[in-house]
Design a protein around this motif. Structure first.
Motif, PDB file in Angstrom:
ATOM      1  N   ILE A 834      43.979 117.540   4.174  1.00  0.00           N
ATOM      2  CA  ILE A 834      42.571 117.465   4.551  1.00  0.00           C
ATOM      3  C   ILE A 834      41.660 118.154   3.540  1.00  0.00           C
ATOM      4  O   ILE A 834      40.452 117.898   3.534  1.00  0.00           O
ATOM      5  N   THR A 835      42.227 118.996   2.670  1.00  0.00           N
ATOM      6  CA  THR A 835      41.411 119.652   1.646  1.00  0.00           C
ATOM      7  C   THR A 835      41.367 118.865   0.344  1.00  0.00           C
ATOM      8  O   THR A 835      40.310 118.766  -0.291  1.00  0.00           O
ATOM      9  N   PHE A 836      42.495 118.281  -0.062  1.00  0.00           N
ATOM     10  CA  PHE A 836      42.569 117.657  -1.384  1.00  0.00           C
ATOM     11  C   PHE A 836      42.740 116.140  -1.345  1.00  0.00           C
ATOM     12  O   PHE A 836      42.146 115.421  -2.153  1.00  0.00           O
ATOM     13  N   VAL A 837      43.571 115.641  -0.422  1.00  0.00           N
ATOM     14  CA  VAL A 837      43.879 114.204  -0.412  1.00  0.00           C
ATOM     15  C   VAL A 837      42.734 113.390   0.192  1.00  0.00           C
ATOM     16  O   VAL A 837      42.248 112.423  -0.406  1.00  0.00           O
ATOM     17  N   PHE A 838      42.278 113.784   1.370  1.00  0.00           N
ATOM     18  CA  PHE A 838      41.256 113.005   2.082  1.00  0.00           C
ATOM     19  C   PHE A 838      39.925 112.902   1.328  1.00  0.00           C
ATOM     20  O   PHE A 838      39.316 111.834   1.316  1.00  0.00           O
ATOM     21  N   PRO A 839      39.411 113.990   0.694  1.00  0.00           N
ATOM     22  CA  PRO A 839      38.161 113.833  -0.062  1.00  0.00           C
ATOM     23  C   PRO A 839      38.243 112.790  -1.168  1.00  0.00           C
ATOM     24  O   PRO A 839      37.285 112.046  -1.396  1.00  0.00           O
ATOM     25  N   SER A 840      39.387 112.719  -1.856  1.00  0.00           N
ATOM     26  CA  SER A 840      39.549 111.694  -2.899  1.00  0.00           C
ATOM     27  C   SER A 840      39.624 110.301  -2.286  1.00  0.00           C
ATOM     28  O   SER A 840      39.095 109.335  -2.849  1.00  0.00           O
ATOM     29  N   MET A 841      40.279 110.176  -1.135  1.00  0.00           N
ATOM     30  CA  MET A 841      40.285 108.889  -0.430  1.00  0.00           C
ATOM     31  C   MET A 841      38.868 108.470  -0.033  1.00  0.00           C
ATOM     32  O   MET A 841      38.495 107.293  -0.166  1.00  0.00           O
ATOM     33  N   ILE A 842      38.078 109.434   0.426  1.00  0.00           N
ATOM     34  CA  ILE A 842      36.699 109.141   0.813  1.00  0.00           C
ATOM     35  C   ILE A 842      35.888 108.683  -0.390  1.00  0.00           C
ATOM     36  O   ILE A 842      35.128 107.705  -0.321  1.00  0.00           O
ATOM     37  N   PHE A 843      36.056 109.378  -1.516  1.00  0.00           N
ATOM     38  CA  PHE A 843      35.326 108.998  -2.724  1.00  0.00           C
ATOM     39  C   PHE A 843      35.651 107.561  -3.130  1.00  0.00           C
ATOM     40  O   PHE A 843      34.745 106.774  -3.438  1.00  0.00           O
ATOM     41  N   LEU A 844      36.948 107.214  -3.139  1.00  0.00           N
ATOM     42  CA  LEU A 844      37.357 105.867  -3.536  1.00  0.00           C
ATOM     43  C   LEU A 844      36.823 104.816  -2.564  1.00  0.00           C
ATOM     44  O   LEU A 844      36.488 103.696  -2.962  1.00  0.00           O
ATOM     45  N   LYS A 845      36.756 105.171  -1.281  1.00  0.00           N
ATOM     46  CA  LYS A 845      36.263 104.227  -0.284  1.00  0.00           C
ATOM     47  C   LYS A 845      34.758 104.015  -0.406  1.00  0.00           C
ATOM     48  O   LYS A 845      34.269 102.884  -0.320  1.00  0.00           O
ATOM     49  N   VAL A 846      34.019 105.111  -0.637  1.00  0.00           N
ATOM     50  CA  VAL A 846      32.558 105.032  -0.651  1.00  0.00           C
ATOM     51  C   VAL A 846      32.024 104.599  -2.012  1.00  0.00           C
ATOM     52  O   VAL A 846      31.106 103.778  -2.100  1.00  0.00           O
ATOM     53  N   LYS A 847      32.620 105.136  -3.092  1.00  0.00           N
ATOM     54  CA  LYS A 847      32.060 104.907  -4.425  1.00  0.00           C
ATOM     55  C   LYS A 847      33.034 104.227  -5.378  1.00  0.00           C
ATOM     56  O   LYS A 847      32.751 104.105  -6.578  1.00  0.00           O
TER      57      LYS A 847
END
Length: 956
Positions: A834-847
């Motif tokens: 939830i600290t490292f993996v999910f933020p990168s997933m969010i970035f790829l999904k949004v941007k």
């Protein structure tokens, strides 16, 4: 080779009698399952039917679509031949110098030591567990396909997965061993060829009528490469199981010759069938073939029903073979080996063991229903090493000194080639999983929008007014806690004081002792910077297209669907609960240290844990929300810097006077590696909370800018303090520094009392911030939202909710009082994703669509790297917990004579003599009489018996 100083285990030499081996094994000398019993024909038929299970219904898509005809056929032939050779080679090492190895891990441990024993154990069990999850998913798909023939709106796949898991559990409970499967092999064979023959007939019919076949390999160049390696993983999966020695152990003598006969059967009759179905399926439908062939069949209806029903029934038998090694380990560990498998006690124990195993597997499968991904993942990360790399390592170890040069070159080439292949195919599999998660959840959201199956919830856009989202949340439209209220200075100070809580008193031991100076400082700097960046990145996604997300799980659910909503919910709450248990343990230790300054015989730690839990409950009841803590931040700040300044002064004094500091990293190589990863988990814990969006929700606008200001405060002023204390503590005491620094302080007495009392009081405030998201969820769920927080009804409800939560946390903490383990565990399994993996997933999904290539590569690298780190650090944390549990229970048992009875009621030697008949009666009744008095099991049982009788004595 291991030394004779290690514990011995029986290697089951049924051809020469028991021979003792120096591989340390978890449960001792015997196996609960049958050895040296089956014929090669039975095992050969078992291999043929098990490898022709329902998995082959996905191989047309997984093996041939990514490769096409040319490369597909080449890879089928080459991998098939090479897998047959690797298993043929490994079968020869079932005996070494007359010693029989019934488990792969025993063989690797005997030859290479404890490290390879545990690595093999982990690789095998990951392979088996992932394969079983694939089986459960396969059975669920078959049931859903049957239901879809009778209904236009069948239940969701997850319901069929649960039914399948229950069926597998029932079969595994009733048919306990692999040898017991022989009565079912006939039924399995009939079912196998029934659905395969019908399937082939329908496939040929569909292939002849399908005039628009497309055999092109679709996708970008990158997709083609990664998917191609994924296909190679699938081909490996369809040819090997990774548990050859465990299967071979059931064979009667000569076991090597009989195993090779069984392998010939598998790689002739068996291979022709599963390769044949895969090729015909690809020929019939081309690159559009489904991951589950029956979905493509044109009919007739009865054919699809028979195929799916036979697949489901046959999978019940097949999955049992692949899961047998785990059943054997668990049965050997937990069953009574001096009783029959069907004794009343063993039936009860087997029921509980199987139930826990299948409950876990079924839950994970229902959360991640992507069959192809299961196949690719366990065909790469785990199955390639144990099938191709390890046999060559064994050959070089056993026969390397006497072999010719060309053989040495051959096996070294195998080791290097397949190690690289394992890395590449693992990356491919992880990439495929992430793509499928995105595609699956996007489809889920689309279906929810079109069918309007879910309720809308308010996303709390306080800057633009309420905006409605289609993420389903557990209680509806509002929050019971304050939103858009606090200044960034208040939140910044809250972060500084909360992260400089009493946890930092354990970080010298947890972060620096396992790493030493060089690696310790490097990891502190790198992890600190990277954690600051990850939180800075996540803060930007508090708003997406003007919509505000006050909960992390809402954001993940909005972008990826319900599955990621619940996964985030579970990960966050595990992090928060384990963190709170660590706080309770911390407070208990502080109180015990205070009492020990006034008494030579303080109460047991558990009593102080209960007092701490009660104090935390009272504060949480009176101060209900995170925003309400602002009145307490001044007090918390004073307490924080009071104990830290005094602590640093004493640490410097002790460090100067300590002339015999030892900064060496102690332990075996395996201990150093695992403890090093545990230290990385601890560094992550000291830098992040996993609830940034929940904290950010309290900030007034502009929330993103204000959150980043608060983060700058934490990662400058806050970080300097908790890193400083950790470094000075390690400098002062070296590698012998305690997991709780005040225990090492030289004095004076008042200093230790002040530090511990300030730590206890400050932890009451700090723990409240970390537990706030759970309070918010429970209050939103159970309180009356149309009444004030302090209404009579809400006060009563809040009392019950808080009491229940802290009662549970306090009970668990008292049962497992190991502070470092709490830190490492929630720093690995839950906090890393939830600290490292999910933020990168969010970035790829949004941007992702507009981002540059280097940014995509960066975030994909983050996802892969930290996913692997989460797995490794979780294994390290679980291993540490197991070691500490053993050490703790053994220590308590041996200290039984020193239990606080002498301080309450002095027993003379004469009085102890009069108690001896009672002890003799109880020991005869409850101890295992076929084991020594000081065996591990009897120490544990004696502890409970003595403790129970002592408690009655104390009360009387």
């Amino acid at each position: 080779m291991a030394t004779r100083e290690e514990s011995y285990i029986e290697a089951f030499i049924t051809e020469q009698g028991p021979i003792m081996s120096s591989v340390k094994h978890e449960n001792g000398l015997t196996s609960a399952h049958t050895i040296d019993h089956d014929s090669w024909q039975q095992v050969g038929l078992l291999l043929v039917t098990s490898f022709n299970c329902g998995y082959i219904l996905s191989f047309s898509n997984l093996m041939l679509v990514p490769l096409g005809w040319t490369w597909g056929i080449i890879c089928l032939v080459v991998v098939g031949l090479y897998t047959a050779y690797a298993n043929w080679l490994l079968a020869a090492f079932h005996f070494i110098n007359g010693q029989r190895f019934i488990r792969y891990r025993d063989l690797m441990g005997f030859l290479f030591g404890r490290e390879l024993y545990y690595i093999t154990w982990v690789f095998q069990y990951l392979t088996i567990l992932l394969a079983n999850m694939g089986f459960i998913l396969l059975g669920g798909k078959a049931l859903k396909e049957i239901n879809s023939e009778f209904s236009d709106s069948p239940l969701r796949l997850q319901y069929y997965i649960i039914i399948t898991g229950a069926s597998y559990f029932l079969f595994a409970f009733l048919i306990p061993t692999m040898s017991a499967l022989r009565r079912w092999l006939g039924i399995s064979t009939i079912l196998t060829f029934a659905y395969i023959i019908i399937l082939l007939v329908v496939l040929v019919k569909d292939g002849k009528s399908n005039k628009n076949k497309d055999y092109k390999i679709h996708g970008s160049k990158v997709d083609k490469v990664f998917n191609g390696f994924g296909a190679i993983s699938a081909i490996i999966v369809c040819n090997t199981s990774g548990m050859l020695l465990e299967i071979q152990s059931t064979l009667r003598k000569p076991a090597v010759e009989n195993m090779r006969k069984a392998l010939y059967t598998q790689y002739t009759a068996g291979l022709l069938v599963y390769y044949g179905v895969s090729i015909v399926g690809y020929w019939a439908y081309g690159s559009a073939v489904s991951t589950y062939l029956p979905e493509e069949l044109s009919g007739p209806k009865w054919a699809k029903i028979v195929i799916n029903f036979a697949t489901f029934l046959q999978s019940i038998v097949s999955q049992h073979m692949f899961l047998a090694p785990i059943h054997e380990t668990l049965d050997t560990k937990f069953l009574k080996l001096d009783e029959s498998m069907d004794s009343k006690e063993n039936i009860k124990r087997r029921f509980y063991v199987r139930a826990v195993l299948f409950s876990f597997n079924t839950f994970v499968t229902a959360a991640f229903p992507f069959m192809g991904d299961f196949v690719n993942l366990f065909g790469s990360f785990t199955l390639i090493p144990i099938t191709f790399v390890f046999p060559s390592m064994i050959f070089l170890k056993v026969k390397g000194k006497t072999s010719r040069l060309e053989k040495l070159v051959w096996h070294w080439s195998n080791i290097i080639l397949f190690s690289l292949l394992a890395v590449v195919t693992t990356i491919s599999a992880v990439r495929l999983i992430v793509n499928d998660v995105q595609q699956y959840t996007s489809n889920t959201i689309g279906a929810m929008e079109t069918k309007e199956e879910t309720s809308n919830i308010e996303a709390f856009s306080t800057e633009q007014g309420p905006i409605m989202s289609s993420v389903k949340h557990e209680n509806g439209l509002t929050s019971a806690h304050t939103i858009d209220h606090d200044s960034w200075q208040q939140v910044g100070l809250l972060l500084v004081t909360s992260f400089n809580c009493g946890y930092i008193l354990s970080f010298s031991n947890l972060m620096l002792v396992p790493l030493g100076w060089t690696w310790g400082i490097i990891c502190l700097v790198v992890v600190g910077l990277y954690t600051a960046y990850a939180n800075w990145l996540l803060a930007a996604f508090h708003f997406i297209n003007g919509q505000r997300f006050i909960r992390y799980r809402d954001l993940m659910g909005f972008l990826f669907g319900r599955e990621l909503y619940y996964i985030t919910w579970v990960f966050q709450y595990l992090t928060i609960l384990l963190g709170n248990m660590g706080f309770i343990l911390l407070g208990g230790k502080a109180l015990k240290e205070i009492n020990s300054e006034f008494s030579d015989s303080p109460l047991r730690l558990q009593y102080y844990i209960i007092i701490t839990g009660a104090a935390y409950f009272l504060f949480a009841f009176l101060i209900p929300t995170m925003s309400a803590m602002r009145r307490w931040l001044g007090i918390s700040t004073i307490l924080t810097f009071t104990y830290i300044i005094i602590l640093l002064v004493v640490l410097v004094k002790d460090g100067k006077s300590n002339k015999k500091k030892d900064y060496k990293i102690h332990g075996s190589k395996a201990d150093k590696v695992f403890n090093g990863f545990g230290a990385i988990s601890a560094i992550i814990v000291c830098n992040t909370s996993g609830l940034l969006l929940e904290i950010q929700s309290t900030l007034r606008k502009p929330a993103v800018e204000n959150m980043r200001k608060a983060l700058y405060t934490q990662y400058t002023a806050g970080l300097l303090v908790y890193y400083g204390v950790s470094i000075v503590g390690y400098w002062a005491y070296g590698s012998v520094v305690s997991t709780y620094l005040p225990e090492d302080l030289s004095g004076p007495k008042w200093v230790k009392i002040v530090i511990n009392f300030a730590t206890f009081l400050q932890s009451i405030v700090s723990q409240h911030m970390f537990l706030a998201p759970i309070h918010e969820t429970l209050d939103t769920k159970f309180l009356k939202l149309d009444e004030s927080m302090d209404s009579k009804e809400n006060i009563k409800r809040r009392f019950y909710v808080r009491a229940l939560l802290f009662s549970f946390n306090t009970f668990v903490t008292a049962a497992f009082p190991f502070m470092g383990d709490f830190v490492n565990l929630f720093g690995s399994f839950t906090l890393i994703p939830i600290t490292f993996v999910f933020p990168s997933m969010i970035f790829l999904k949004v941007k992702g669509k507009t981002a540059r290539l280097e940014k995509k590569v960066w975030h994909w690298s983050n996802i892969i790297l930290f996913s692997l780190l989460a797995v490794v650090t979780t294994i390290s944390a679980v291993r540490l917990i197991g070691n500490d549990v053993q050490q703790y229970t053994t220590t308590r048992a041996f200290k039984l004579s020193e239990i606080k009875v002498p301080t309450l009621y002095k027993l003379s030697s004469t009085e102890m003599m009069f108690l001896a008949p009672i002890h003799e009666t109880l020991d005869t009744k409850f101890l295992k009489l076929d084991e020594s008095m000081d065996s591990k099991e009897n120490i544990k049982r004696r502890f409970y018996v003595r403790a129970h009788s002592s408690s009655h004595l104390i009360h009387s």
